[in-house]
Design an enzyme around this catalytic site. Structure first.
Site, PDB file in Angstrom:
ATOM      1  N   ASP A  89      -9.970   3.097  10.053  1.00 48.97           N
ATOM      2  CA  ASP A  89     -10.350   4.485  10.329  1.00 48.97           C
ATOM      3  C   ASP A  89     -11.285   4.968   9.216  1.00 48.97           C
ATOM      4  OD1 ASP A  89     -10.557   7.121  11.013  1.00 48.97           O
ATOM      5  OD2 ASP A  89      -8.438   7.469  11.312  1.00 48.97           O
TER       6      ASP A  89
ATOM      7  N   LYS B 123       0.848  -1.208   0.000  1.00 48.59           N
ATOM      8  CA  LYS B 123       0.000   0.000   0.000  1.00 48.59           C
ATOM      9  C   LYS B 123       0.874   1.244   0.000  1.00 48.59           C
ATOM     10  CE  LYS B 123      -1.692   1.690   4.016  1.00 48.59           C
ATOM     11  NZ  LYS B 123      -2.458   1.723   5.266  1.00 48.59           N
TER      12      LYS B 123
HETATM   13  C1  R5P Z   1      -2.014   1.938   9.411  1.00 44.06           C
HETATM   14  O1  R5P Z   1      -0.845   1.589   9.325  1.00 44.06           O
HETATM   15  C2  R5P Z   1      -3.034   1.171  10.197  1.00 44.06           C
HETATM   16  O2  R5P Z   1      -2.574  -0.103  10.544  1.00 44.06           O
HETATM   17  C3  R5P Z   1      -4.333   1.068   9.434  1.00 44.06           C
HETATM   18  O3  R5P Z   1      -4.089   0.335   8.239  1.00 44.06           O
HETATM   19  C4  R5P Z   1      -4.869   2.432   9.086  1.00 44.06           C
HETATM   20  O4  R5P Z   1      -4.924   3.244  10.229  1.00 44.06           O
HETATM   21  C5  R5P Z   1      -6.244   2.327   8.468  1.00 44.06           C
HETATM   22  O5  R5P Z   1      -6.659   3.613   8.117  1.00 44.06           O
HETATM   23  P1  R5P Z   1      -7.796   3.859   7.049  1.00 44.06           P
HETATM   24  O6  R5P Z   1      -8.958   2.988   7.417  1.00 44.06           O
HETATM   25  O7  R5P Z   1      -8.103   5.336   7.195  1.00 44.06           O
HETATM   26  O8  R5P Z   1      -7.226   3.548   5.696  1.00 44.06           O
END
Ligand code: R5P
Length: 310
Positions: free
Chosen positions: A220, A190
């Site tokens: 999130d 990613k």
């Molecule tokens: C990031 O490294 C975390 O492990 C989650 O992948 C991240 O916080 C997810 O955020 P969102 O749902 O906003 O993509």
């Protein structure tokens, strides 16, 4: 022993108290007209082993302040030992300087909690394990993985499962689940240009025909998960579902999940469920109250906590 809870996640605190057969202590947390936080503990706590249950979830700053004033009130009331039980530790994602002239807020918050008077911390699935070292007091980091395995075993067979980490940072967590399920592991490569927006570059491993289980610490905005689900299906996965410990689910995240390629999302109750989460046909919650109850009992008795994960 005393259990005290703030306003961030009363259902979890009540479930935990029920498991332990210890009532929540009488305490009032309220606001002045200008939103200043005020608390009063309505029971004697002198010399007690006190556990303050409060996730620093949305609204993060208000809930953090509640935790701090609760700890301060207990310290000034001569509690014997204060353990901050923080099922979801907000600010954990700010665990390093991500760009020049940015803060390491996870360290700052750890310092503030310690200086307020916490003697120990009990939390779950920290964004990065090394955040334990940000606290100069004993810190136990629980893992949701045993509850996740139990749920997976109830729902489906382990055959054909491919555990998938939605980013490089989550590989250790995903590998732990894959090991327990004796399944294979794939990784989504990613790229995140700015907070709240991410893009899938590659999928590392063949996922054709697999029943993919995405596993992560936080959801999130939902961007990471929904983009990963779409990419996995485009790469031939038979089905994609997800297990995420902390359902932060900000803004329109629940709508995004409902409209996504995910067949289901399972979160835990470290963060209190919103109406939108409860109404979602795709989202299910498993409780980590029994695990917190066991961990608190073990800490109180001076017993090992790590045996919970063996
Ligand atoms: C990031 O490294 C975390 O492990 C989650 O992948 C991240 O916080 C997810 O955020 P969102 O749902 O906003 O993509």
């Amino acid at each position: 022993m005393k259990l005290v809870c703030g306003n961030s996640n009363r259902p979890l605190a009540e479930a935990l108290a029920a498991h332990m057969k210890v009532p929540l202590a009488e305490c009032k947390v309220r606001r002045f007209a200008d939103e200043e936080v005020f608390v009063q503990i309505h029971e004697n706590v002198r010399g007690d082993d006190v556990y303050v249950i409060q996730s620093t979830s949305y609204p993060a700053n208000d809930n953090l302040m509640e935790l701090l004033v609760l700890i301060d009130a207990l310290r000034r009331a001569s509690a014997g030992r204060i353990t901050a039980v923080i099922p979801y530790f907000g600010y954990a994602r700010q665990d390093r300087k991500s760009a020049p002239r940015t803060p390491i807020s996870a360290k700052l918050v750890s310092n503030i909690i310690t200086h307020a008077g916490a003697d120990r911390v009990l939390t779950m699935d920290l964004h990065a394990g090394q955040i334990q070292g940000f606290f100069d007091i004993p810190t136990d980091n629980l893992y949701a993985v045993p509850e996740v395995v139990r749920d997976i075993e109830k729902q489906s067979s382990r055959d054909n499962i491919m555990v998938v980490s939605p980013d490089i940072g989550g590989v250790v967590r995903a590998r732990a689940l894959a090991k327990r399920l004796s399944s294979q592991l794939a990784i989504v490569d990613k790229r995140r240009d700015k907070p709240g927006s991410s893009e899938v570059m590659n999928i590392i491993r063949e996922v054709t025909g697999k029943s993919c289980l995405l596993v992560d610490d936080i959801i999130d905005s939902g961007g990471t998960l929904c983009n990963a689900a779409t990419a996995l299906l485009e790469n031939g996965a038979a089905e994609v579902s997800a297990y995420i410990t902390h359902g932060v689910l900000s803004g329109k995240a629940v709508d995004r999940i409902n409209a996504s390629d995910l067949s289901s999302l399972v979160i835990t109750d470290t963060i209190c469920e919103t109406e939108a989460v409860l109404a979602s046909p795709r989202i299910r919650t498993i409780s980590v109250a029994p695990m917190f109850a066991k961990a608190i009992t073990r800490i109180a008795n001076g017993e090992s906590v790590s045996v919970l994960f063996e």
